[in-house]
Design a protein around this motif. Structure first.
Motif, PDB file in Angstrom:
ATOM      1  N   ALA A  10       0.733  -1.386  -0.638  1.00  0.00           N
ATOM      2  CA  ALA A  10       0.149  -0.197   0.010  1.00  0.00           C
ATOM      3  C   ALA A  10       0.924   1.546   0.122  1.00  0.00           C
ATOM      4  O   ALA A  10       0.770   2.203  -0.463  1.00  0.00           O
ATOM      5  N   LYS A  11       2.237   1.217   0.523  1.00  0.00           N
ATOM      6  CA  LYS A  11       2.734   2.074   0.237  1.00  0.00           C
ATOM      7  C   LYS A  11       3.545   2.269  -0.741  1.00  0.00           C
ATOM      8  O   LYS A  11       4.916   2.807  -0.435  1.00  0.00           O
ATOM      9  N   GLY A  12       3.876   1.432  -1.263  1.00  0.00           N
ATOM     10  CA  GLY A  12       5.003   1.690  -2.588  1.00  0.00           C
ATOM     11  C   GLY A  12       6.459   0.571  -2.148  1.00  0.00           C
ATOM     12  O   GLY A  12       7.032   1.414  -2.410  1.00  0.00           O
ATOM     13  N   ILE A  13       6.109   0.379  -1.274  1.00  0.00           N
ATOM     14  CA  ILE A  13       8.041  -0.361  -0.573  1.00  0.00           C
ATOM     15  C   ILE A  13       8.386  -1.120  -1.876  1.00  0.00           C
ATOM     16  O   ILE A  13       7.581  -2.255  -1.359  1.00  0.00           O
ATOM     17  N   ARG A  14       9.354  -1.169  -1.921  1.00  0.00           N
ATOM     18  CA  ARG A  14       9.643  -2.184  -3.008  1.00  0.00           C
ATOM     19  C   ARG A  14      10.613  -3.170  -2.483  1.00  0.00           C
ATOM     20  O   ARG A  14      11.393  -2.824  -1.244  1.00  0.00           O
ATOM     21  N   GLY A  15      11.438  -3.790  -3.024  1.00  0.00           N
ATOM     22  CA  GLY A  15      13.037  -4.460  -3.136  1.00  0.00           C
ATOM     23  C   GLY A  15      11.874  -5.962  -2.559  1.00  0.00           C
ATOM     24  O   GLY A  15      12.772  -6.938  -1.675  1.00  0.00           O
ATOM     25  N   PHE A  16      11.043  -6.386  -2.630  1.00  0.00           N
ATOM     26  CA  PHE A  16      10.560  -7.962  -3.015  1.00  0.00           C
ATOM     27  C   PHE A  16       9.552  -8.432  -3.698  1.00  0.00           C
ATOM     28  O   PHE A  16       8.607  -7.432  -4.641  1.00  0.00           O
ATOM     29  N   ASP A  17       9.262  -9.788  -4.445  1.00  0.00           N
ATOM     30  CA  ASP A  17       8.273  -9.735  -5.873  1.00  0.00           C
ATOM     31  C   ASP A  17       6.589  -8.878  -5.114  1.00  0.00           C
ATOM     32  O   ASP A  17       6.894 -10.634  -4.553  1.00  0.00           O
TER      33      ASP A  17
END
Length: 355
Positions: A10-17
């Motif tokens: 929801a917060k647009g945190i990336r680093g995972f699929d």
């Protein structure tokens, strides 16, 4: 972990699929262990199915809402990719439709909490053999709840507080029920449970299932009650001593509640991207954000007496919402509160609503 993953997405945190995380979350919700078979079959867990039946039903319903949000997010991302590239394939369209179907299916399951709400008592009540158990006492700690009782778990519907208010008869009756939670002189009964500490009425701040409850007055349009209670909890239940926490730290949650609450807000519903206002503790706090920007919270005249919000400004402009979104926070800027020693019912005109 479902709520943590959904909140990150929801917060647009990336680093995972995202797609693999979603597939794992969905898989976990379709298993048959820990009461899930009964939950899927009849829409709630009965006490003959599994211990802690009420708590598991309510928490599964929230997790299902989180999975629905993840499905909705993935559908939106695919639609945005099609618009950006102007390339639409049958495979992508099929995936979008599947995510949308999942969104509606898990959103439906997210309302299973209604099946344990007893309108005659106003509590989330255990069921056995198709009916509510009797006798029933909301202050009794039993194996139908996880480290708690009906008082605490009745308010565990973070995904649909609006519907919970409806079930209780509307905003005013919901607020009155909250008042009763915090002011009742009833004592704990039933089995001994050392995790239930930090009591205000039947609210137990020393155990994490309670942590969102003081903020629910915002949803009922009475934010000054949230402000009073949050300041009381920060002042009385957190001390700079070896045993300074009122309860078990619980993976850092006791401290996380304090840090966010000291900022003047708290996320009642992880996965929503909404922070509900409480009361700031310091004249100034700064968040140095991962995108390089800074979000500053200032509280003019704040003190133990001046715990009520008179008004708020965001980047110099009057701000009448009793909440702020993660998206706005990540833009950086300054959130200013003017503080006063008396409750104010005109500080905010817009209150958080469950989606």
């Amino acid at each position: 972990a479902v709520s943590v993953i959904a909140d990150a997405m929801a917060k647009g945190i990336r680093g995972f699929d995202y797609e693999k995380a979603y597939a794992a979350a969905k898989h976990s919700a379709e298993l048959d262990h820990y009461g899930l078979a009964a939950y899927k079959r009849r829409g709630y867990i009965s006490m003959e199915d599994e211990n802690e039946s009420v708590s598991k039903t309510l928490e599964y319903a929230y997790d299902d809402w989180c999975i629905a949000q993840m499905a909705g997010k993935l559908a939106e991302m695919l639609e945005a990719e099609i618009r950006r590239t102007n390339i639409e394939t049958g495979e992508k369209e099929e995936a979008i439709q599947k995510y949308i179907q999942d969104y509606y299916a898990f959103s439906s399951r997210a309302r299973y909490f209604e099946n344990l709400f007893d309108s005659s008592t106003g509590f989330m009540r255990p069921k056995k053999n198709g009916g509510f158990i009797s006798p029933f006492a909301p202050n009794e700690v039993t194996f139908n709840y996880t480290e708690g009782n009906a008082w605490v778990y009745t308010f565990f519907v973070p995904q649909d507080i609006t519907r919970l208010m409806d079930l209780m008869g509307g905003r005013e009756k919901f607020a009155a029920k909250l008042d009763e939670l915090f002011t009742t002189t009833e004592k704990l009964a039933g089995r001994e449970q050392p995790d239930i500490t930090g009591l205000i009425g039947q609210y137990a701040h020393g155990n994490e299932p309670s942590h969102h409850i003081a903020y629910l007055y915002d949803y009922a349009g009475q934010p000054w009650k949230t402000q009073k209670l949050v300041r009381k909890i920060m002042d009385e239940f957190y001390k700079p001593e070896p045993d300074g926490l009122i309860g078990n730290e619980g993976c850092g949650q006791m401290s996380a509640w304090y840090i966010l609450s000291a900022s003047g807000f708290y996320e009642v519903t992880p996965g929503s991207g909404i922070y509900t206002f409480g009361t700031p503790l310091f004249p100034e706090m700064k968040y140095r954000l991962e995108n390089g920007k800074t979000f500053t919270i200032r509280a003019k005249n704040v003190s133990s007496a001046n715990k009520y919000i008179l008004n708020a400004k965001l980047n110099g402009a009057p701000y009448k919402k009793a909440f702020i979104t993660h998206e706005d926070l990540m833009k950086g800027g300054v959130l200013e509160f003017a503080m006063i020693d008396q409750p104010v019912n005109t500080a905010f005109m817009e209150f958080p609503v469950s989606s």
